[in-house]
Design a protein around this motif. Structure first.
Motif, mmCIF file in Angstrom:
data_model
loop_
_atom_site.group_PDB
_atom_site.id
_atom_site.type_symbol
_atom_site.label_atom_id
_atom_site.label_comp_id
_atom_site.label_asym_id
_atom_site.label_seq_id
_atom_site.Cartn_x
_atom_site.Cartn_y
_atom_site.Cartn_z
ATOM 1 N N SER A 172 0.799 -1.226 0.000
ATOM 2 C CA SER A 172 0.000 0.000 0.000
ATOM 3 C C SER A 172 0.831 1.274 0.000
ATOM 4 O O SER A 172 0.276 2.365 -0.137
ATOM 5 C CB SER A 172 -0.922 0.018 1.222
ATOM 6 N N ILE A 173 2.130 1.180 0.176
ATOM 7 C CA ILE A 173 2.963 2.385 0.282
ATOM 8 C C ILE A 173 2.899 3.176 -1.019
ATOM 9 O O ILE A 173 3.214 2.670 -2.095
ATOM 10 C CB ILE A 173 4.415 2.009 0.624
ATOM 11 N N ASP A 174 2.474 4.425 -0.916
ATOM 12 C CA ASP A 174 2.375 5.316 -2.069
ATOM 13 C C ASP A 174 3.769 5.878 -2.371
ATOM 14 O O ASP A 174 4.357 6.590 -1.551
ATOM 15 C CB ASP A 174 1.389 6.444 -1.771
ATOM 16 N N LEU A 175 4.292 5.570 -3.547
ATOM 17 C CA LEU A 175 5.685 5.913 -3.844
ATOM 18 C C LEU A 175 5.893 7.408 -4.020
ATOM 19 O O LEU A 175 6.978 7.920 -3.734
ATOM 20 C CB LEU A 175 6.147 5.157 -5.089
ATOM 21 N N LEU A 293 -1.156 9.576 4.440
ATOM 22 C CA LEU A 293 -0.313 8.466 3.982
ATOM 23 C C LEU A 293 -1.057 7.457 3.112
ATOM 24 O O LEU A 293 -0.443 6.488 2.653
ATOM 25 C CB LEU A 293 0.292 7.738 5.194
ATOM 26 N N ARG A 294 -2.357 7.643 2.902
ATOM 27 C CA ARG A 294 -3.164 6.753 2.070
ATOM 28 C C ARG A 294 -3.042 5.300 2.558
ATOM 29 O O ARG A 294 -2.800 4.384 1.793
ATOM 30 C CB ARG A 294 -2.760 6.871 0.600
ATOM 31 N N LEU A 295 -3.251 5.130 3.851
ATOM 32 C CA LEU A 295 -3.194 3.810 4.479
ATOM 33 C C LEU A 295 -4.446 3.586 5.313
ATOM 34 O O LEU A 295 -5.130 4.545 5.697
ATOM 35 C CB LEU A 295 -1.958 3.686 5.380
ATOM 36 N N THR A 296 -4.739 2.324 5.595
ATOM 37 C CA THR A 296 -5.846 1.969 6.474
ATOM 38 C C THR A 296 -5.352 0.969 7.513
ATOM 39 O O THR A 296 -4.342 0.292 7.319
ATOM 40 C CB THR A 296 -7.015 1.336 5.683
ATOM 41 N N ILE A 297 -6.084 0.884 8.627
ATOM 42 C CA ILE A 297 -5.762 -0.098 9.658
ATOM 43 C C ILE A 297 -6.881 -1.132 9.721
ATOM 44 O O ILE A 297 -7.976 -0.915 9.199
ATOM 45 C CB ILE A 297 -5.568 0.551 11.040
ATOM 46 N N HIS A 298 -6.590 -2.269 10.341
ATOM 47 C CA HIS A 298 -7.620 -3.267 10.597
ATOM 48 C C HIS A 298 -8.486 -2.742 11.748
ATOM 49 O O HIS A 298 -8.147 -2.930 12.921
ATOM 50 C CB HIS A 298 -6.993 -4.613 10.970
ATOM 51 N N GLU A 299 -9.575 -2.090 11.414
ATOM 52 C CA GLU A 299 -10.360 -1.391 12.434
ATOM 53 C C GLU A 299 -10.992 -2.356 13.429
ATOM 54 O O GLU A 299 -11.066 -2.064 14.630
ATOM 55 C CB GLU A 299 -11.432 -0.533 11.770
#
Length: 400
Positions: A172-175, A293-299
């Motif tokens: 998922s890391i946005d370059l 950061l355009r990331l998500t967590i396991h909510e």
């Protein structure tokens, strides 16, 4: 809230932040005090150090032995290509590794791994003074066991914990975001050019591991246009993971003012004596990760819980006054030990190699209350070998 879609993202062309570059001519009789960052990167001393780091514990592997046979000549070739900015990364070799869930590992050729270490050697000091003290992954003097010890300290001081981990972190890391963060600290055009080449070379390695996520206000076309992913297995990827999440560390420490926070790669813990505070911090972290950061967590799994029920962290369950190995980790090693015994019995593994692998696991799990587990697993007697250990013959490596 971000929405997930199982539509596979279309391959995209890497479009990183561009900078004006003015390559400098090769310098002679360099004064070390006036060396640029790029000159330190391609210096033979740094490449030699990078070679030793990349080859540590792997000298018997065919690709390492081949490089080692003409090590000095190959390092000089790398130096000349880096200095002239004609170096280009080669392709990756991919394989799957279960730890415990399947992960796609991308192995770069050995010469490229030397370059990765050389790059990290010169840019890591720039970030070390910026990283927070409680970031424990891939840093000198820190690691899993230090992170576990710190989690135990916090569990003894606070009543509740919020445990979070990021969904599909490396894929998922946005370059573009990573490149922008690198450009704020690394001010050398030659070094940034090499960073661009390594990022571009691994941009599509994990494209089939990523589930496309639509963030608020984003069209499907815009979501697919982002270049993403760092190959798991690169030295640069491990270091850049810390660079990418450094803004999160700063946000938690400076904005949320959480005094008890630690992170190991994409797993992080926040402690407090107030459950409502942790729930509020969780909502703010979700918003920050999505927008910055355009990331998500396991909510669902990221729940607030009392520390007395144990904190699942880095393969252990951490309690205030003791620490247990997670059951699945013990089961996984029991199966692995059976495989090692079978390989030894078949003559494919020497007793020294078997002992080394078992002792490595024992040294790790000894950081928890695992005496009974170790005793039960290791009381099995070593089976007799049915055949002599044989090795494929080949040209031996030269000692340096």
């Amino acid at each position: 809230m971000a929405q997930s879609s199982h539509v596979a993202p279309a391959p995209v062309t890497l479009d990183l932040v561009s900078v004006e570059r003015t390559p400098k001519p090769p310098a002679t009789n360099l004064d070390l005090s006036s060396e640029t960052l790029f000159e330190r990167l391609w210096s033979f001393g740094n490449l030699w150090r990078a070679y030793c780091q990349a080859a540590r514990g792997k000298r018997t592997r065919p690709d390492v032995a081949t490089f080692d046979y003409d090590m000095e000549g190959r390092l000089l070739q790398l130096r000349d290509r880096l200095r002239a900015q004609t170096y280009r990364p080669n392709g990756y070799r991919r394989f799957m590794f279960n730890d415990p869930k399947p992960r796609a590992i991308s192995a770069a050729p050995f010469a490229d791994r030397v370059v990765h270490h050389a790059l990290v050697n010169v840019i890591e000091p720039l970030y070390e003074r910026r990283f927070i003290a409680d970031s424990y992954a891939n840093r000198h003097g820190r690691g899993i066991h230090q992170a576990l010890d710190r989690a135990t300290q916090f569990a003894r001081r606070y009543r509740y914990v919020l445990r979070c981990d990021i969904v599909q972190f490396f894929p998922s890391i946005d370059l573009a975001i990573l490149r922008r963060n690198l450009g704020r600290v690394v001010r050398d055009d030659g070094v940034l050019c090499l960073c661009d080449q390594i990022l571009a070379g691994g941009a599509h390695e994990l494209i089939d591991q990523y589930t496309l996520v639509f963030f608020p206000g984003e069209t499907p076309e815009a979501a697919q246009a982002h270049a993403r992913g760092l190959p798991i297995g690169n030295q640069t990827s491990q270091f850049w993971a810390n660079v990418y999440l450094h803004p999160l560390d700063q946000f938690v420490k400076s904005e949320l003012r959480c005094p008890a926070y630690l992170r190991y790669v994409d797993d992080f813990l926040l402690f407090s004596d107030d459950k409502a505070t942790l729930h509020r911090w969780k909502a703010q972290i979700i918003a920050f990760l999505a927008t910055k950061l355009r990331l998500t967590i396991h909510e669902r799994e990221s729940a607030v819980a009392p520390v007395t029920v144990g904190v699942p962290f880095l393969g252990f369950r951490v309690y205030p006054w003791h620490r247990l190995l997670r059951r699945r980790n013990g089961v996984a090693f029991a199966r692995r030990l059976c495989g090692l015994h079978a390989a030894y019995q078949a003559g494919k593994l020497s007793e020294a190699e078997l002992t080394m692998r078992v002792q490595s696991w024992v040294a790790h799990v000894a950081h928890g209350d695992t005496w009974r587990l170790r005793a039960s697993l290791l009381r099995v007697r070593l089976p007799a070998q049915s055949a002599r250990l044989t090795r494929p013959t080949g040209r031996p490596s030269e000692k340096v």
